[in-house]
Scaffold this motif. Structure first.
Motif, PDB file in Angstrom:
ATOM      1  N   THR A 102     -29.350 -51.183 -41.870  1.00  0.00           N
ATOM      2  CA  THR A 102     -28.898 -51.442 -40.507  1.00  0.00           C
ATOM      3  C   THR A 102     -30.056 -51.274 -39.534  1.00  0.00           C
ATOM      4  OG1 THR A 102     -28.220 -49.130 -40.262  1.00  0.00           O
ATOM      5  CG2 THR A 102     -26.538 -50.703 -40.958  1.00  0.00           C
ATOM      6  N   ASP A 103     -29.976 -52.006 -38.412  1.00  0.00           N
ATOM      7  CA  ASP A 103     -31.009 -51.864 -37.386  1.00  0.00           C
ATOM      8  C   ASP A 103     -30.611 -50.784 -36.397  1.00  0.00           C
ATOM      9  OD1 ASP A 103     -29.095 -52.972 -35.693  1.00  0.00           O
ATOM     10  OD2 ASP A 103     -30.082 -54.922 -35.541  1.00  0.00           O
ATOM     11  N   GLU A 104     -31.310 -50.716 -35.275  1.00  0.00           N
ATOM     12  CA  GLU A 104     -31.047 -49.677 -34.285  1.00  0.00           C
ATOM     13  C   GLU A 104     -29.666 -49.799 -33.660  1.00  0.00           C
ATOM     14  OE1 GLU A 104     -33.009 -46.993 -33.076  1.00  0.00           O
ATOM     15  OE2 GLU A 104     -34.021 -47.382 -34.960  1.00  0.00           O
ATOM     16  N   ASN A 105     -29.050 -50.974 -33.752  1.00  0.00           N
ATOM     17  CA  ASN A 105     -27.720 -51.186 -33.186  1.00  0.00           C
ATOM     18  C   ASN A 105     -26.611 -51.112 -34.242  1.00  0.00           C
ATOM     19  OD1 ASN A 105     -28.706 -51.747 -30.504  1.00  0.00           O
ATOM     20  ND2 ASN A 105     -29.436 -53.705 -31.302  1.00  0.00           N
ATOM     21  N   GLY A 106     -26.965 -50.676 -35.449  1.00  0.00           N
ATOM     22  CA  GLY A 106     -25.968 -50.596 -36.520  1.00  0.00           C
ATOM     23  C   GLY A 106     -25.639 -51.947 -37.119  1.00  0.00           C
ATOM     24  N   MET A 107     -26.449 -52.977 -36.827  1.00  0.00           N
ATOM     25  CA  MET A 107     -26.179 -54.322 -37.336  1.00  0.00           C
ATOM     26  C   MET A 107     -26.827 -54.514 -38.706  1.00  0.00           C
ATOM     27  SD  MET A 107     -27.069 -57.995 -35.547  1.00  0.00           S
ATOM     28  CE  MET A 107     -25.919 -57.655 -34.201  1.00  0.00           C
ATOM     29  N   TYR A 108     -26.118 -55.230 -39.582  1.00  0.00           N
ATOM     30  CA  TYR A 108     -26.646 -55.517 -40.913  1.00  0.00           C
ATOM     31  C   TYR A 108     -26.365 -56.978 -41.254  1.00  0.00           C
ATOM     32  CZ  TYR A 108     -21.822 -55.541 -42.522  1.00  0.00           C
ATOM     33  OH  TYR A 108     -20.497 -55.866 -42.683  1.00  0.00           O
ATOM     34  N   THR A 109     -27.105 -57.511 -42.220  1.00  0.00           N
ATOM     35  CA  THR A 109     -26.886 -58.870 -42.715  1.00  0.00           C
ATOM     36  C   THR A 109     -27.130 -58.884 -44.219  1.00  0.00           C
ATOM     37  OG1 THR A 109     -27.593 -59.886 -40.632  1.00  0.00           O
ATOM     38  CG2 THR A 109     -27.595 -61.287 -42.580  1.00  0.00           C
TER      39      THR A 109
END
Length: 623
Positions: A70-77
């Motif tokens: 996850t990135d700093e915003n909690g986003m994942y792909t």
């Protein structure tokens, strides 16, 4: 067919305040128990939540589809190649994996002495795939971990959170820009737990570990909350408040011994108010300028760029160094609404060089509005009168998303006009533009005809990085006479080419892929012979290429083992590796079964936020 699953993960603090689950490994597993999937659709989240030990996670390795972070915003792909993974879009299990302690905002990510690797199952579900014009299938899975479960996960890391809001008591108006320091009232000496600066909503988060409040006169040899062996084991919290001018208010330490502050848990939410906010310090002008690339890694445009290679350097994390750039790049610095008391506008330019310290290929060229991705440069604040949501925040962006307002350009689509609204606040993260670097350098290299084991140059010349300087120019709105250079980078190495037609899966199930590099293999004993069995020898033919090539390795999965292949050296340093490598063990002694060999190639590329994933190929055989 490619399956692309995206989403955001959040943890809920104190039942109402969510924070992103950032910098965390997320794994996706194939889930074949259809009855369990049906039951899961009717289950409550708490019934699906499960902690896995390291051994239990390892038992699932055969069903692992992909891993990301996850990135700093909690986003994942997750980007799944259905053909390569033999995945048809069926049910999946999503797991947070913790081999160590992630960066959740604490000063030190070193695990505590009793830490053990673990995983956390969030859900079992059937993604709702939908097809788009690019023929890929997309699905979304967003998830909020309940307060109880999130705080339990944090406790396994010995992480303690204080989430608070600071307001003016009488008006409930948020107080931004105040450094709030949390203290533990202790018998021997009060311990500082940590501090944070309130945001525009007056909110702050302090993250610390139990070492902060378990100090004794014998620390650091012995750490225990004093008095020794108390019934409660949390800190007794009181707060201090300061601005750049110094401390202006402090609660009495005895406040920490009151019922609502004594022995608090590892998730503590608090509403704080002061009779009046701090006196405003004298206004100081921020000097607008361009200084860094990437919000997460913040590469300084001079100190963190190698003058001889154009790659990154000088970061404490070794893996962040010696990388070229790719993809969208966040260009950071500082910004003001005005310059010389006049509205400010700014633009970026690029200049291409044939090599760092070489000669100019393309002179300074303006970066235009179409060359910039969505970029939030600031926001406005409005009082709403709503007790639960007292302030409305509206983001202002270049190419705004829904709900955001437009940041305007001049008529040439070159100069960014900083909004002049009285309630406009420039972002503290320093984001100036998100540069679409593929506008500077892109293209496709056709590798059709490449034979694994051969030099990549047998099909196409080895590709090279290109080198660009970036700079910011600022001025009074519409006044060319006031134009000033506000930061110029060294020549940075850039690589955005895609390699198409790369052979995949060798002689077993031939196919092709498109990646930012070459990674392919074949088994010599099966070349040109179709699906034949391996008996007494196993030789892997491999090719890997990219001008920023890192470690290349061949591995194998299957019964027996450990399975070892010799280390692979680059044939052209940092650019290409090819040849053959034989299995180090006895092939004849391997159990009769199915095996998979892999070639992995690390790409030394960064977008300033993370490093490009490795690329790979695989091939199955029977012994």
């Amino acid at each position: 067919m490619r399956f692309i699953l995206r989403g955001n993960l959040y943890g809920l603090l104190c039942r109402e305040n969510r924070i992103p689950v950032k910098n965390t490994i997320v794994r996706l597993y194939r889930y074949n128990n259809q009855d369990a999937v049906v039951a899961a659709t009717n289950a409550l989240p708490k019934e699906l939540f499960q902690i896995y030990s390291k051994a239990e996670v390892s038992e699932k390795s055969n069903d692992l589809l992909a891993e990301t972070k996850t990135d700093e915003n909690g986003m994942y792909t997750f980007d799944l190649d259905g053909n390569k993974l033999k995945y048809d879009g069926g049910p999946v299990e999503i797991i947070l994996y913790y081999p160590d302690v992630p960066d959740y905002g604490q000063a030190n990510q070193k695990p505590h002495k009793n830490f053990k690797e673990f995983g956390v199952r969030l859900n079992i579900f059937q993604p709702g795939w939908r097809q788009t014009n690019d023929n890929n299938l997309y699905a979304t899975f967003n998830y909020i971990i309940s307060t109880k479960n999130w705080c339990y996960i944090l406790s396994l890391h010995d992480l303690w959170f204080i989430f608070g809001q600071l307001t003016v008591c009488q008006t409930n108006t948020p107080i931004p820009g105040v450094t709030v320091t949390a203290m533990d009232d202790d018998v021997i000496s009060d311990d500082e737990l940590g501090s944070a600066v309130t945001n525009s909503n007056g909110q702050f988060i302090i993250v610390y570990t139990s070492k902060k409040f378990k100090k004794t006169f014998l620390s650091p040899l012995i750490n225990v909350e004093t008095p020794l062996f108390p019934w409660g084991n949390g800190p007794d919290v009181y707060f201090k408040y300061a601005t750049s001018a110094g401390e202006f208010h402090k609660e009495p330490s005895s406040r920490g011994r009151m019922k609502d502050r004594e022995n608090v848990g590892n998730c503590f939410c608090v509403n704080l108010c002061l009779e009046e906010g701090p006196l405003d310090p004298p206004e100081t002008d921020v000097i607008p300028g361009f200084f860094k690339i990437g919000q997460n890694r913040a590469y300084h445009i001079l100190n963190n760029i190698d003058s001889t290679t154009g790659r990154t350097m000088g970061k404490a994390v070794a893996g962040w160094n010696d990388l070229a750039f790719f993809s969208n790049l966040s260009l950071l610095g500082s910004l003001n609404k005005k310059i010389n008391s006049k509205p400010l506008e700014y633009k970026f330019q690029y200049e291409e060089w044939n090599a760092p310290g070489g000669a100019v290929v393309t002179p300074w060229t303006d970066i235009m509005k179409p060359d910039i991705a969505n970029t939030v440069i600031g926001y406005t604040q409005e009082l709403t009168g709503d007790i639960f949501n007292p302030i409305k925040i509206t983001d202002y962006a270049i190419h705004p998303h829904p709900g955001e307002m437009e940041v305007f350009f001049d008529a040439s689509d070159t100069w960014v006009k900083v909004p002049q609204l009285s309630n406009f606040v420039v972002n503290t993260n320093g984001l100036l533009i998100n540069l679409i670097s593929s506008k500077l350098m892109s293209g496709t290299v056709n590798m059709a005809g490449l034979v694994p084991g051969n030099n990549a140059a047998s099909v196409q010349p080895l590709q090279k990085n290109r080198y660009f300087k970036l700079r910011m120019i600022k001025r009074e709105e519409g006044n060319a006479a006031t134009e000033t250079i506000a930061g110029t980078s060294k020549e940075i190495a850039l690589f955005n080419l895609l390699y198409s037609g790369v052979p995949q899966r060798g002689s077993w199930l031939p196919g092709t892929s498109t990646e930012r590099g070459v990674a392919c293999l074949d088994i010599k004993e099966m070349t040109g012979s179709g699906c034949v069995k391996i008996t007494n020898s196993l030789t892997v033919k491999y090719t890997a290429a990219n001008p920023n090539l890192g470690n290349v390795r061949v591995t194998m999965s299957g019964p027996g083992g450990p399975h070892v292949f010799p280390a692979i050296a680059h044939d052209t340093a940092g650019e290409e590796a090819h040849g053959e490598v034989a299995y180090s063990g006895s092939v004849a002694a391997l159990p009769n079964c199915a095996y998979i060999v892999y070639v992995h190639a690390d790409l030394k590329l960064t977008n300033g936020e993370w490093t490009h994933h490795d690329i790979w190929d695989h091939m199955a055989f029977c012994k």
